[in-house]
Scaffold this motif. Sequence first.
Motif, PDB file in Angstrom:
ATOM      1  N   ILE A  36       0.714  -1.178  -0.468  1.00  0.00           N
ATOM      2  CA  ILE A  36       0.122  -0.125  -0.076  1.00  0.00           C
ATOM      3  C   ILE A  36       0.960   1.354   0.125  1.00  0.00           C
ATOM      4  CG2 ILE A  36      -1.629   1.319   1.558  1.00  0.00           C
ATOM      5  CD1 ILE A  36      -3.291  -1.057   2.094  1.00  0.00           C
ATOM      6  N   LEU A  37       1.727   1.512   1.016  1.00  0.00           N
ATOM      7  CA  LEU A  37       2.329   2.056   0.894  1.00  0.00           C
ATOM      8  C   LEU A  37       3.607   2.680  -0.555  1.00  0.00           C
ATOM      9  CD1 LEU A  37       3.919   2.143   4.708  1.00  0.00           C
ATOM     10  CD2 LEU A  37       2.819   3.833   3.635  1.00  0.00           C
ATOM     11  N   GLY A  38       3.936   1.439  -0.967  1.00  0.00           N
ATOM     12  CA  GLY A  38       4.434   1.816  -2.479  1.00  0.00           C
ATOM     13  C   GLY A  38       3.817   2.318  -3.412  1.00  0.00           C
ATOM     14  N   PHE A  39       2.172   1.917  -3.341  1.00  0.00           N
ATOM     15  CA  PHE A  39       1.685   2.220  -4.314  1.00  0.00           C
ATOM     16  C   PHE A  39       1.088   3.870  -4.047  1.00  0.00           C
ATOM     17  CE2 PHE A  39      -0.671  -1.453  -5.466  1.00  0.00           C
ATOM     18  CZ  PHE A  39       0.043  -2.050  -6.444  1.00  0.00           C
ATOM     19  N   LEU A  60      -5.710   0.981   5.005  1.00  0.00           N
ATOM     20  CA  LEU A  60      -4.440   0.841   5.819  1.00  0.00           C
ATOM     21  C   LEU A  60      -5.821   0.265   6.996  1.00  0.00           C
ATOM     22  CD1 LEU A  60      -1.278   2.081   6.246  1.00  0.00           C
ATOM     23  CD2 LEU A  60      -2.469   0.108   5.625  1.00  0.00           C
ATOM     24  N   ALA A  61      -6.764   0.711   7.197  1.00  0.00           N
ATOM     25  CA  ALA A  61      -7.708   0.674   8.073  1.00  0.00           C
ATOM     26  C   ALA A  61      -8.364   0.699   7.259  1.00  0.00           C
ATOM     27  CB  ALA A  61      -9.003   1.813   8.450  1.00  0.00           C
ATOM     28  N   THR A  62      -9.238  -0.335   6.420  1.00  0.00           N
ATOM     29  CA  THR A  62      -9.470  -1.036   6.048  1.00  0.00           C
ATOM     30  C   THR A  62      -9.229  -2.760   5.532  1.00  0.00           C
ATOM     31  OG1 THR A  62     -11.038   1.074   4.204  1.00  0.00           O
ATOM     32  CG2 THR A  62     -11.331  -0.859   3.420  1.00  0.00           C
ATOM     33  N   SER A  63      -8.085  -2.195   5.610  1.00  0.00           N
ATOM     34  CA  SER A  63      -7.190  -3.893   4.722  1.00  0.00           C
ATOM     35  C   SER A  63      -7.053  -4.234   6.215  1.00  0.00           C
ATOM     36  CB  SER A  63      -5.872  -3.263   3.355  1.00  0.00           C
ATOM     37  OG  SER A  63      -6.129  -2.249   3.006  1.00  0.00           O
ATOM     38  N   LEU A  64      -6.339  -3.943   6.713  1.00  0.00           N
ATOM     39  CA  LEU A  64      -6.005  -4.802   7.887  1.00  0.00           C
ATOM     40  C   LEU A  64      -6.327  -5.487   8.439  1.00  0.00           C
ATOM     41  CD1 LEU A  64      -2.660  -2.038   8.737  1.00  0.00           C
ATOM     42  CD2 LEU A  64      -2.709  -3.895   7.807  1.00  0.00           C
ATOM     43  N   PRO A  65      -6.158  -6.359   9.104  1.00  0.00           N
ATOM     44  CA  PRO A  65      -7.338  -7.332   9.988  1.00  0.00           C
ATOM     45  C   PRO A  65      -7.399  -6.590  11.739  1.00  0.00           C
ATOM     46  CG  PRO A  65      -5.254  -8.771   9.129  1.00  0.00           C
ATOM     47  CD  PRO A  65      -4.876  -6.976   8.218  1.00  0.00           C
ATOM     48  N   SER A  66      -6.676  -6.215  11.758  1.00  0.00           N
ATOM     49  CA  SER A  66      -6.638  -5.478  13.432  1.00  0.00           C
ATOM     50  C   SER A  66      -7.576  -4.187  13.593  1.00  0.00           C
ATOM     51  CB  SER A  66      -5.097  -4.755  13.970  1.00  0.00           C
ATOM     52  OG  SER A  66      -4.444  -4.110  12.587  1.00  0.00           O
ATOM     53  N   THR A  67      -7.539  -3.913  12.473  1.00  0.00           N
ATOM     54  CA  THR A  67      -8.651  -2.401  11.584  1.00  0.00           C
ATOM     55  C   THR A  67     -10.309  -2.910  11.146  1.00  0.00           C
ATOM     56  OG1 THR A  67      -6.879  -1.476  10.072  1.00  0.00           O
ATOM     57  CG2 THR A  67      -6.624  -0.826  12.677  1.00  0.00           C
ATOM     58  N   ARG A  68     -10.314  -3.730  10.834  1.00  0.00           N
ATOM     59  CA  ARG A  68     -11.365  -4.257   9.699  1.00  0.00           C
ATOM     60  C   ARG A  68     -12.535  -4.189  10.238  1.00  0.00           C
ATOM     61  NH1 ARG A  68     -11.342 -10.929   8.111  1.00  0.00           N
ATOM     62  NH2 ARG A  68     -11.146  -9.918  10.503  1.00  0.00           N
ATOM     63  N   ILE A 143      -4.278  -4.949  -4.211  1.00  0.00           N
ATOM     64  CA  ILE A 143      -4.846  -4.474  -2.902  1.00  0.00           C
ATOM     65  C   ILE A 143      -5.805  -5.306  -2.529  1.00  0.00           C
ATOM     66  CG2 ILE A 143      -5.496  -3.038  -1.083  1.00  0.00           C
ATOM     67  CD1 ILE A 143      -3.816  -1.046  -2.811  1.00  0.00           C
ATOM     68  N   TYR A 144      -6.551  -5.595  -3.132  1.00  0.00           N
ATOM     69  CA  TYR A 144      -7.845  -6.254  -2.759  1.00  0.00           C
ATOM     70  C   TYR A 144      -7.740  -7.529  -2.456  1.00  0.00           C
ATOM     71  CZ  TYR A 144     -12.586  -9.096  -4.292  1.00  0.00           C
ATOM     72  OH  TYR A 144     -13.966  -9.674  -2.977  1.00  0.00           O
ATOM     73  N   ALA A 145      -6.823  -7.957  -3.201  1.00  0.00           N
ATOM     74  CA  ALA A 145      -6.094  -9.792  -3.461  1.00  0.00           C
ATOM     75  C   ALA A 145      -5.984  -9.212  -2.031  1.00  0.00           C
ATOM     76  CB  ALA A 145      -5.514 -10.048  -4.489  1.00  0.00           C
ATOM     77  N   LEU A 146      -4.491  -8.672  -1.377  1.00  0.00           N
ATOM     78  CA  LEU A 146      -3.615  -8.872  -0.576  1.00  0.00           C
ATOM     79  C   LEU A 146      -5.018  -8.738   0.672  1.00  0.00           C
ATOM     80  CD1 LEU A 146      -0.641  -6.811  -1.488  1.00  0.00           C
ATOM     81  CD2 LEU A 146      -1.113  -9.376  -1.500  1.00  0.00           C
ATOM     82  N   THR A 147      -6.379  -8.092   0.553  1.00  0.00           N
ATOM     83  CA  THR A 147      -6.757  -8.058   1.868  1.00  0.00           C
ATOM     84  C   THR A 147      -7.499  -9.059   1.745  1.00  0.00           C
ATOM     85  OG1 THR A 147      -6.429  -5.254   1.432  1.00  0.00           O
ATOM     86  CG2 THR A 147      -7.973  -6.315   2.779  1.00  0.00           C
ATOM     87  N   ARG A 148      -7.726  -9.393   0.973  1.00  0.00           N
ATOM     88  CA  ARG A 148      -8.304 -10.838   1.284  1.00  0.00           C
ATOM     89  C   ARG A 148      -7.807 -12.168   1.855  1.00  0.00           C
ATOM     90  NH1 ARG A 148     -11.706 -12.516   3.626  1.00  0.00           N
ATOM     91  NH2 ARG A 148     -12.408 -13.934   2.085  1.00  0.00           N
ATOM     92  N   LEU A 149      -6.311 -12.103   1.369  1.00  0.00           N
ATOM     93  CA  LEU A 149      -5.997 -13.160   1.457  1.00  0.00           C
ATOM     94  C   LEU A 149      -5.553 -12.979   3.105  1.00  0.00           C
ATOM     95  CD1 LEU A 149      -3.227 -13.511  -1.198  1.00  0.00           C
ATOM     96  CD2 LEU A 149      -5.114 -15.545  -0.513  1.00  0.00           C
ATOM     97  N   THR A 150      -4.745 -11.598   2.961  1.00  0.00           N
ATOM     98  CA  THR A 150      -4.606 -11.240   4.857  1.00  0.00           C
ATOM     99  C   THR A 150      -5.232 -12.291   5.501  1.00  0.00           C
ATOM    100  OG1 THR A 150      -3.351 -10.217   3.493  1.00  0.00           O
ATOM    101  CG2 THR A 150      -3.484  -9.834   6.188  1.00  0.00           C
TER     102      THR A 150
END
Length: 605
Positions: A36-39, A60-68, A143-150
């Motif tokens: 995400i930071l690279g993009f 980051l708030a949308t994608s990370l499991p800790s802030t899902r 980002i969608y794929a990495l978020t779902r995989l995470t």
Amino acid sequence: MGSGPFTDAATAAGTATDADAGPTPAVVSVILVVVILGFAFEPGVVVPRPAAVPMVLLQLATSLPSTRRLRGAWTLAAQILLTPWSGLPGFLGASVLLVVERPVRWALFTVVVLAAGLLAAGDGSVHSVLNGIGNALAHGLIIYALTRLTDLYTELRATRGALAGARVAAERERAGRDLDAALGAALAEITRLAGQGTRAARELVTVARAASENVRAAPPAQSADGTDVPSGALAPRLVWPIVVATHVEYLIVGLAFLLGAGVPGGRVFGYAAVLGAVVGLQAFHSLPRPPGVRPPYVAWTLGVQLTLALGMLAVPDGPYPQLVGFAAASVLIVLPGRLAWPAAGALTAVAAGVMLLRPDGPGAHGTVLLLLDIVVIASVFYGLALLTGLVHQVREARGALAALAVARERRRIARDVHDLLGYGLSAIALKGELAVRDPDRERADRHLADAAALADRALADLRAIPREGLEISLAEEVASAREVLAAAGVAVQLRGEADVEGMAEALFATVLREAVTNVLRHAAGARRCEVDLGPGLLRVADDGRVVPLLSRGKGGRSGTGGNGLRNLCERASALGGVLEAGPAPHGRGYVLTVRLESAPASVTG
């Protein structure tokens, strides 16, 4: 006090394999943060726009499991407002896919991607429009794929014990049905025959003996057909289409760049072929595979990709260093970690050196931007491959945990059936034989009534075993042993008492059951049975003619004996105890001894 022996197979399996399943979710989330930071850096821009900072934080708030839990309509609305000024429409596309329900999400995602092309059409060139569309498409999908995989990795890792529990519950239900069909019918038949009086006593004995042999036979080996561990998809269904789409996007944007750069016609086709080969080989290296499995012919495919990518740094029409990013991703994917990172770093350094040394190179500022492109491309495709492999790994770990739990539960049920029902069936057969031999009709009827009562008790035990294990009391087993052995003409001498409880009491009660069963079945001519109890000690000795079952076993080593004593060795070993079995020292009879090394009060359920 009674206790169920070895009742929680799922917990035992979970304890045995709880240290599985790869890195923690926090470590896995780092991959998503880096991408995400690279993009966040637009092509050709070193410093992101001010609006990009809150856009990144919202992503980051949308994608990370800790802030899902923060993911929702408000984060999506805020990103919609920020998109025109942040230059990051791909972030909005990813959030649309993550927040909006099906099937509207893909239609809205398409609208976002097309709008990104309009926002990027500053100079009106086809390359700018395609680049805007392509970046939004790639960023959003990745980002969608990495978020779902995470998310999936976190969920699978957190619930790996739940699958084992569900499999054990299903195994208990299946075992209960099978046992009821096999032995429940025999016990019901025994009860029916006992009610018919002495004329059915011989048939009762035959049914009891046959059921006893079935119980005491070795448990059938379980097939290794893989039915216990569904392999599942190697990766979620979304991964492969997204990998293909992002590679195609990079290929299209690269071709548009070559066509718009004024490269002479002959060379442009050659460059396009090289671009297609490098991107295609990257897609091949990124195919989902089990961890540790390398692509076929990887030495050749990686060598060709590296040669082509590095060769494009020296072409006369200016370097095209982004291809080094694809090669670096392949290096990270296919090489071992101790080699991959230095090799990827060396590739990046070579690309930087060539761009700085070339007279027609992009200069220091341009080199920094292009190096950022290389790092982002390598991070994206390596992250996809790594997370896909981790999801597969944790799925395999969950399956292995469930298979271990089921195997232990099968073993526990088979052991309990053997150890705890064999005694009842042997006692039923004894009562039937006494009824056949006894000329006194009244005493014969009492023997048959005892057989019916024993059959009812065995049926209750049978139905309790598959659930949570059978409650078994040492005091009750001592009383039952006295009664059954007395009926067989064997005098019981009891000395001492054992101050045990919980699992230790269940062990002693089970050993006593097995010892009495062996006296009934194997100690020909026995007339006396001694039961000695003490702190952490149970010793059972008879004076019958020995039929060798087990030479001598300690702990979990059961020698060459039958299933019963082998099972007891395992039970004793599980509690840190020792089981000894063998002929009596004076040459007649058999001795069975169990000792618990730890303090009796500490060995509880």
